[in-house]
Design a protein around this motif. Structure first.
Motif, PDB file in Angstrom:
ATOM      1  N   LYS A 152       0.826  -1.218   0.000  1.00  0.00           N
ATOM      2  CA  LYS A 152       0.000   0.000   0.000  1.00  0.00           C
ATOM      3  C   LYS A 152       0.853   1.257   0.000  1.00  0.00           C
ATOM      4  N   ILE A 153       2.014   1.201   0.631  1.00  0.00           N
ATOM      5  CA  ILE A 153       2.913   2.350   0.632  1.00  0.00           C
ATOM      6  C   ILE A 153       3.483   2.557  -0.770  1.00  0.00           C
ATOM      7  N   ALA A 154       3.704   1.471  -1.476  1.00  0.00           N
ATOM      8  CA  ALA A 154       4.257   1.557  -2.834  1.00  0.00           C
ATOM      9  C   ALA A 154       3.359   2.391  -3.742  1.00  0.00           C
ATOM     10  N   GLU A 155       2.051   2.327  -3.527  1.00  0.00           N
ATOM     11  CA  GLU A 155       1.118   3.128  -4.320  1.00  0.00           C
ATOM     12  C   GLU A 155       1.370   4.619  -4.134  1.00  0.00           C
ATOM     13  N   LYS A 156       1.768   5.031  -2.938  1.00  0.00           N
ATOM     14  CA  LYS A 156       2.064   6.440  -2.655  1.00  0.00           C
ATOM     15  C   LYS A 156       3.380   6.878  -3.297  1.00  0.00           C
ATOM     16  N   MET A 157       4.247   5.925  -3.605  1.00  0.00           N
ATOM     17  CA  MET A 157       5.566   6.249  -4.139  1.00  0.00           C
ATOM     18  C   MET A 157       5.641   6.111  -5.651  1.00  0.00           C
ATOM     19  N   SER A 158       4.531   5.981  -6.320  1.00  0.00           N
ATOM     20  CA  SER A 158       4.532   5.674  -7.747  1.00  0.00           C
ATOM     21  C   SER A 158       5.286   6.688  -8.599  1.00  0.00           C
ATOM     22  N   ALA A 159       5.311   7.941  -8.208  1.00  0.00           N
ATOM     23  CA  ALA A 159       5.943   8.979  -9.027  1.00  0.00           C
ATOM     24  C   ALA A 159       7.433   9.141  -8.732  1.00  0.00           C
ATOM     25  N   ARG A 160       7.957   8.404  -7.798  1.00  0.00           N
ATOM     26  CA  ARG A 160       9.376   8.565  -7.455  1.00  0.00           C
ATOM     27  C   ARG A 160      10.123   7.254  -7.634  1.00  0.00           C
ATOM     28  N   ASP A 161      11.430   7.372  -7.701  1.00  0.00           N
ATOM     29  CA  ASP A 161      12.267   6.182  -7.764  1.00  0.00           C
ATOM     30  C   ASP A 161      12.209   5.456  -6.434  1.00  0.00           C
ATOM     31  N   SER A 162      11.900   4.182  -6.483  1.00  0.00           N
ATOM     32  CA  SER A 162      11.918   3.370  -5.264  1.00  0.00           C
ATOM     33  C   SER A 162      12.244   1.939  -5.651  1.00  0.00           C
TER      34      SER A 162
END
Length: 198
Positions: A152-162
């Motif tokens: 679920k946190i990954a959805e918040k990071m979609s616009a950045r490199d992770s």
């Protein structure tokens, strides 16, 4: 004339430096990772694992990888110290979040800590590298399991490199790949978060 020449020389020899935060709960292996990085990428020999004590406050190291200078801040992960993390966000060029793959009882607490980091506006657009540490242990969670928990946190990071990578800070497995990924993202993100000149 001397001052002008000295100033020009200082200007031409200045180097770019990126600030990297190593965050995570206490006992995740953050300081062990920092000491491993010092051993691998600096002239300083890192501490032996049996000499590493829990971080109360911060540890700092300078390393160079592929000509890129990094100033790495290892911040204490005890609950009382986590409130201090945010004061470092505006200076950070990247966050390395270390997860103890063997600590199943606190994995939800770990997820909540990362969620709070990702939700901060001060860190928006900053690359985030999540390291599933202690992959050398038999009772570890696999990287796929950790990804599922943090989905679920990954959805918040979609616009950045992770990225999520497996490592063992203790024996060094995966540290090279993690450092390569981190350096490439810092350079790629240079326009959004310019490095400091020193």
């Amino acid at each position: 004339m001397y001052h002008l020449a000295r100033s020009l020389y200082a200007n031409f020899t200045r180097k770019e430096e990126y600030a990297v935060l190593i965050l995570g709960l206490d006992n995740a292996g953050k300081t062990t990772l920092l000491e491993r990085l010092k051993t691998e990428y600096s002239n300083t020999k890192g501490l032996a694992p049996d000499k590493i004590a829990p971080t109360v406050g911060q540890n700092v190291a300078h390393i160079t990888k592929n000509g890129v200078m990094l100033k790495i801040w290892d911040l204490g992960g005890q609950e009382a110290l986590r409130t201090l993390w945010e004061s470092y966000y505006t200076e950070a060029h990247a966050v390395v979040f270390v997860v103890d793959s063997t600590d199943r009882t606190r994995i939800e607490q770990c997820r909540d800590a990362l969620d709070k980091i990702v939700s901060s506006e001060s860190i928006e657009g900053t690359p985030i590298l999540m390291l599933a540490n202690k992959q050398d242990q038999e009772d570890r969670l696999e990287v796929e399991d950790i990804k599922e928990i943090f989905n679920k946190i990954a959805e918040k990071m979609s616009a950045r490199d992770s990225r999520v990578l497996p490592i063992s800070a203790l024996d060094g497995t995966g540290v090279e790949d993690a450092t390569e990924w981190l350096v490439s993202r810092l350079v790629r993100n240079k326009q959004q978060r310019p490095p400091k000149l020193r």
